[in-house]
Write an enzyme that holds these catalytic residues in place. Sequence first.
Site, mmCIF file in Angstrom:
data_model
loop_
_atom_site.group_PDB
_atom_site.id
_atom_site.type_symbol
_atom_site.label_atom_id
_atom_site.label_comp_id
_atom_site.label_asym_id
_atom_site.label_seq_id
_atom_site.Cartn_x
_atom_site.Cartn_y
_atom_site.Cartn_z
ATOM 1 N N ASP A 14 0.694 -0.737 -0.098
ATOM 2 C CA ASP A 14 0.374 0.212 0.111
ATOM 3 C C ASP A 14 0.584 1.359 0.190
ATOM 4 O O ASP A 14 1.501 2.118 -0.978
ATOM 5 C CB ASP A 14 -0.737 -0.170 0.869
ATOM 6 N N ARG A 94 -0.618 4.829 17.379
ATOM 7 C CA ARG A 94 -0.245 5.751 16.378
ATOM 8 C C ARG A 94 -0.451 7.610 16.834
ATOM 9 O O ARG A 94 0.304 8.186 16.219
ATOM 10 C CB ARG A 94 -1.861 6.054 16.177
ATOM 11 N N ASP A 123 -7.761 4.140 12.293
ATOM 12 C CA ASP A 123 -6.320 4.744 12.285
ATOM 13 C C ASP A 123 -6.618 6.239 11.659
ATOM 14 O O ASP A 123 -5.684 7.131 12.120
ATOM 15 C CB ASP A 123 -5.230 3.573 11.504
ATOM 16 N N SER A 178 -4.646 -9.556 7.663
ATOM 17 C CA SER A 178 -4.190 -7.896 7.565
ATOM 18 C C SER A 178 -3.803 -7.702 8.784
ATOM 19 O O SER A 178 -4.259 -7.811 10.147
ATOM 20 C CB SER A 178 -5.162 -6.914 7.560
#
Length: 407
Positions: A14, A94, A123, A178
């Site tokens: 990605d 994060r 996210d 994932s």
Amino acid sequence: MKEKVVLAYSGGLDTTAVIPWLKETFDYEVICCCIDCGQGEELDGLDERAKLSGASKLYIEDIVDEFCDEYIVPCVQANAIYENKYLLGTSMARPVIAKRLVEIARKENAVAICHGATGKGNDQIRFELAIKALAPDIKIIAPWRMTDLWQMQSREDEIEYCKQHGIDLPFSHDSSYSRDRNLWHISHEGLELEDPSLEPNFEHMLVLGVTPEKAPDEGEYVTMTFEQGIPKSINGEEMKVSDIIRKLNQLGGKHGIGIVDIVENRVVGMKSRGVYETPGGTILMEAHQQLEELVLDRDTYRTKKDMGALLSQIVYEGKWFTPLREAVQAFIEKTQECVTGEVKFKLYKGNIIKAGTTSPYSLYSESLASFTTGDLYDHNDASGFINLFGLPLKVRAMKELERKNTK
């Protein structure tokens, strides 16, 4: 000179595809930034891959100790667990990642920060709220939400796009889960987990440990110490927090600790299912909790439980850099002044079994708790206490009886 964008870069397909896309779409110079929160071997070979993909520079920033000391520890002290199960592994990471992205953007005089989070997940919220709080002047680019410009909808599309731009890397047509990994945990989503009626394929899935069924048939005793709510040692060996988590990950993984299957409520409104491996974090949370129940008074313990739940919500929703988080954390830190002592427990087939707790600040009194009558407690005093404590119930019942008798 071209304007610069800082890309939150993992080295996966990605974010690799995003590099030529940013150059082609906005004519930016792309500065890749990979934030190391304990991903391990996932960082191998990233420099060559980023340059080959068209980035002008790659930063690999080791923030493991900052992550542990300033983000994980406050959440452990609060016993912050989202919806009673999720230990906030991705959520805690994060804000510290976003903080470092902003620092690199300032250093490079970048006008924008780009992330690869999708429009369905949490996210995007966590990254962007942190960036807005720390650098409101910096533009945020989220390709997956720019449907008029970002035309790729699958891994096959991305692989083909990369090849068209001279990037022929060994990306497969992946059929794995994932995943998100850092020192605290690893999460798994996708495949059979998208159907909540199906059992997880743990044989295919687990990375950090084994299932309880495959754990050793003999338990293992572990001793930990804390000072003011901060873990200090394992089995008599003093370590920094990051090394304590590494050691607990190894012990927990061995004994099948910390595997949870969750259907959680995302911030964006949908439910999602995932399996989380948090072996060391689960042990650390439980050990801290065992010590707290010995040293905190009843009212503080009860209020702290509510504040811990509030902090879990704040962190999950990406509101780390807010006055509310600071205020809640200040309360939590005050409660930790006496959370000092030693905790012993046994790890056995997915269980953390208490084996003894001591503290110089213990509020436990053996003479009070025993069945013998001590100097501080007269059994007869309970009669008056119960009468007063139960007075509202008695008055209500009497009034109900009066109303029934007058009908």
